[in-house]
Design a protein around this motif. Structure first.
Motif, PDB file in Angstrom:
ATOM      1  N   VAL A 193       0.450  -1.067   0.306  1.00  0.00           N
ATOM      2  CA  VAL A 193      -0.118  -0.332  -0.016  1.00  0.00           C
ATOM      3  C   VAL A 193       1.171   1.378  -0.144  1.00  0.00           C
ATOM      4  O   VAL A 193       1.616   1.165   0.900  1.00  0.00           O
ATOM      5  N   VAL A 194       0.665   2.178  -0.812  1.00  0.00           N
ATOM      6  CA  VAL A 194       2.005   3.269  -1.479  1.00  0.00           C
ATOM      7  C   VAL A 194       1.087   4.754  -0.543  1.00  0.00           C
ATOM      8  O   VAL A 194      -0.220   5.094  -0.950  1.00  0.00           O
ATOM      9  N   ASN A 195       1.579   5.226   0.757  1.00  0.00           N
ATOM     10  CA  ASN A 195       1.130   5.554   1.377  1.00  0.00           C
ATOM     11  C   ASN A 195       1.367   6.905   0.709  1.00  0.00           C
ATOM     12  O   ASN A 195       1.472   8.420   1.772  1.00  0.00           O
ATOM     13  N   THR A 196       3.647   7.052   0.758  1.00  0.00           N
ATOM     14  CA  THR A 196       4.446   8.120   0.469  1.00  0.00           C
ATOM     15  C   THR A 196       4.670   8.015  -0.426  1.00  0.00           C
ATOM     16  O   THR A 196       5.424   6.961  -1.096  1.00  0.00           O
ATOM     17  N   PRO A 197       5.610   9.350  -1.000  1.00  0.00           N
ATOM     18  CA  PRO A 197       6.699   8.225  -2.469  1.00  0.00           C
ATOM     19  C   PRO A 197       7.633   8.100  -1.897  1.00  0.00           C
ATOM     20  O   PRO A 197       8.154   6.714  -3.026  1.00  0.00           O
TER      21      PRO A 197
END
Length: 179
Positions: A175-179
């Motif tokens: 799950v991508v929440n930050t760069p």
């Protein structure tokens, strides 16, 4: 595996991310492109629910606008259920999920029964943004939004959603929440 309509949520503010998460580049492609390519074999249609219409049509992806922006994922689900013309199951997926395994859809489909309104993976907590929802629960979604109850896990609890144990390889999900 039966094909089904798939709706991808991409209407969030991406506040933790700092820019449009769906357009973030992963291996030289927008993240949203990765998600759609992974899901295509299982889809009759793929539609993105975003904060504005046609936001991702330049990527070749049909995009509709949230009916009522700012309502979070439950509002996106409401939009998807209202948009879907058939009485059927839909798969709801967040735009920031990488390393999806197409067999997880089959696992959810096998668990579906006539009376169910939602089917989701769960261990300690629900995984509501890779889950199946039936259009028959639209009224319940609208009622939850009217009551200002927008938390997806609470909604799943309130409708007694069918629990499916996490697949053994679910740990590969990113799950991508930050760069």
């Amino acid at each position: 595996m039966e094909e089904l309509p798939i709706y991808i949520l991409a209407g969030g503010r991406s506040s933790r991310f700092g820019s449009d998460k769906a357009r973030a580049t992963v291996d030289e492609l927008p993240m949203l492109t990765h998600v759609t390519r992974c899901l295509e074999p299982a889809a009759t249609t793929i539609t993105v629910v975003a904060d504005e219409p046609d936001k991702y049509t330049d990527l070749g992806i049909k995009t509709i606008a949230d009916i009522e922006p700012g309502q979070g994922p439950l509002g996106g689900l409401c939009t998807a259920l209202q948009f879907e013309p058939q009485q059927t199951w839909i798969l709801l997926v967040a735009c920031d999920l990488l390393n999806l395994d197409i067999t997880w859809i089959n696992t959810l489909q096998e668990a579906a029964q006539e009376g169910d309104g939602a089917i989701a993976f769960r261990s300690e907590r629900w995984e509501p943004l890779f889950a199946m929802y039936h259009t028959r629960i639209l009224d319940q979604v609208e009622d939850a939004l009217k009551a200002r109850q927008r938390t997806m896990w609470r909604f799943l609890d309130s409708i007694a959603a069918r629990v499916v144990p996490l697949p053994e390889n679910f740990h590969q999900l990113v799950v991508v929440n930050t760069p």
